[in-house]
Design a protein around this motif. Structure first.
Motif, PDB file in Angstrom:
ATOM      1  N   LEU A   1       0.832  -1.201   0.000  1.00  0.00           N
ATOM      2  CA  LEU A   1       0.000   0.000   0.000  1.00  0.00           C
ATOM      3  C   LEU A   1       0.869   1.254   0.000  1.00  0.00           C
ATOM      4  N   ILE A   2       1.947   1.211   0.752  1.00  0.00           N
ATOM      5  CA  ILE A   2       2.864   2.348   0.802  1.00  0.00           C
ATOM      6  C   ILE A   2       3.467   2.612  -0.583  1.00  0.00           C
ATOM      7  N   ARG A   3       3.799   1.549  -1.288  1.00  0.00           N
ATOM      8  CA  ARG A   3       4.447   1.702  -2.593  1.00  0.00           C
ATOM      9  C   ARG A   3       3.476   2.141  -3.689  1.00  0.00           C
TER      10      ARG A   3
ATOM     11  N   ALA B   1       2.039   8.773   0.637  1.00  0.00           N
ATOM     12  CA  ALA B   1       2.007   9.191  -0.770  1.00  0.00           C
ATOM     13  C   ALA B   1       2.351  10.663  -0.964  1.00  0.00           C
ATOM     14  N   HIS B   2       2.271  11.457   0.090  1.00  0.00           N
ATOM     15  CA  HIS B   2       2.617  12.877  -0.031  1.00  0.00           C
ATOM     16  C   HIS B   2       4.132  13.021  -0.201  1.00  0.00           C
ATOM     17  N   GLU B   3       4.529  13.622  -1.297  1.00  0.00           N
ATOM     18  CA  GLU B   3       5.956  13.778  -1.589  1.00  0.00           C
ATOM     19  C   GLU B   3       6.382  15.241  -1.693  1.00  0.00           C
TER      20      GLU B   3
ATOM     21  N   SER C   1       5.166   8.039   7.381  1.00  0.00           N
ATOM     22  CA  SER C   1       5.626   6.764   6.832  1.00  0.00           C
ATOM     23  C   SER C   1       4.522   5.719   6.791  1.00  0.00           C
ATOM     24  N   CYS C   2       3.426   5.971   7.517  1.00  0.00           N
ATOM     25  CA  CYS C   2       2.248   5.106   7.459  1.00  0.00           C
ATOM     26  C   CYS C   2       1.030   6.001   7.322  1.00  0.00           C
ATOM     27  N   PHE C   3      -0.121   5.421   7.078  1.00  0.00           N
ATOM     28  CA  PHE C   3      -1.358   6.195   7.068  1.00  0.00           C
ATOM     29  C   PHE C   3      -1.619   6.661   8.490  1.00  0.00           C
ATOM     30  N   LEU C   4      -1.868   7.952   8.672  1.00  0.00           N
ATOM     31  CA  LEU C   4      -1.959   8.543  10.011  1.00  0.00           C
ATOM     32  C   LEU C   4      -3.118   9.526  10.070  1.00  0.00           C
TER      33      LEU C   4
END
Length: 255
Positions: free
Chosen positions: A100-102, A158-160, A168-171
């Motif tokens: 999911l992170i990727r 996903a925010h870059e 680093s994770c969904f927060l």
């Protein structure tokens, strides 16, 4: 059942946590408490360093357990938030698989965020608090749970570019509305804090501050637009939470 934790407890028990939990908290700690003091949210940093914040771990945000975990942690937090200090907030880390992170986009996480808020609202049977409009298109609206209004803040892997909304994770962080009683446009402290935060924000992010960042209660402000910020200056044309207010709970009063 997930439980609330303090920074002090987490610092002492970090080796006992699951790998993803340890990584999520460590990454958050490194970001918000960096030695250079670059993190834009000054109250958030102060709350973290002074043990005002509370933390919780929740299931994969795509799972049916995730909304239940949010409800459980918010219910616990409602009982103690006013005893935690002036910089109170609840920060929830969600188990976010590497796949999911990727692969997940900002847009995907945006839909996921609003889906979770809707699910949590459906499970909440408390009356809507007086003075808070149930209509997201009204300037007094705020997300509420258990009769308590909260500003909801989402950060994603996903925010870059908008780095203040990267994690680093969904927060998801929930800030009680009462925290802002002394931090608003009508107080000298609030105006000073806004100026300081905006200065840090412009240096921290790679793009200008989002135009939706305004003061709560201002007639030109819609709070929901600040909950999830995209990488550009756009916002949804309609609040993804809007359908909920058309089915108000018994004690709600529509604006």
């Amino acid at each position: 059942m997930p439980r609330l934790m303090t920074k002090r407890w987490l610092d002492e028990h970090l080796p006992e946590l699951a790998d993803w939990q340890r990584q999520a908290f460590s990454d958050f700690d490194s970001q918000i408490a960096d030695p250079g003091k670059t993190y834009p949210c000054i109250p958030g940093r102060q709350g973290h360093l002074t043990n005002n914040l509370r933390y919780g771990f929740a299931a994969d945000p795509r799972s049916k357990e995730a909304a239940d975990d949010i409800c459980s942690l918010l219910s616990q937090y409602n009982k103690v938030s006013r005893d935690t200090g002036p910089y109170a907030s609840l920060v929830l880390f969600f188990e976010t698989p590497e796949s999911l992170i990727r692969k997940a986009t900002v847009e995907f996480f945006e839909e996921l965020f609003w889906s979770l808020l809707r699910q949590v609202n459906e499970k909440d049977h408390a009356p809507w608090p007086e003075g808070i409009s149930p209509n997201p298109e009204h300037h007094t609206w705020e997300f509420c749970y258990g009769g308590e209004p909260y500003f909801a803040f989402c950060a994603t892997p996903a925010h870059e570019v908008r780095l203040s909304r990267r994690a680093s994770c969904f927060l998801i962080a929930f800030q009680p509305r009462w925290v802002f009683e002394e931090l608003n446009d009508s107080t000298a402290l609030g105006r000073k804090m806004k100026k300081l935060i905006r200065g840090k924000l412009s240096a921290y992010d790679r793009i200008p501050a989002h135009p939706s960042l305004k003061w709560y209660g201002g007639e030109d402000n819609l709070e929901w637009k600040q909950y999830f910020l995209r990488e550009d200056e756009s916002s949804p044309s309609r609040c993804p939470f809007s359908h909920v207010w058309n089915q108000p709970k018994d004690a709600k009063t529509q604006s």
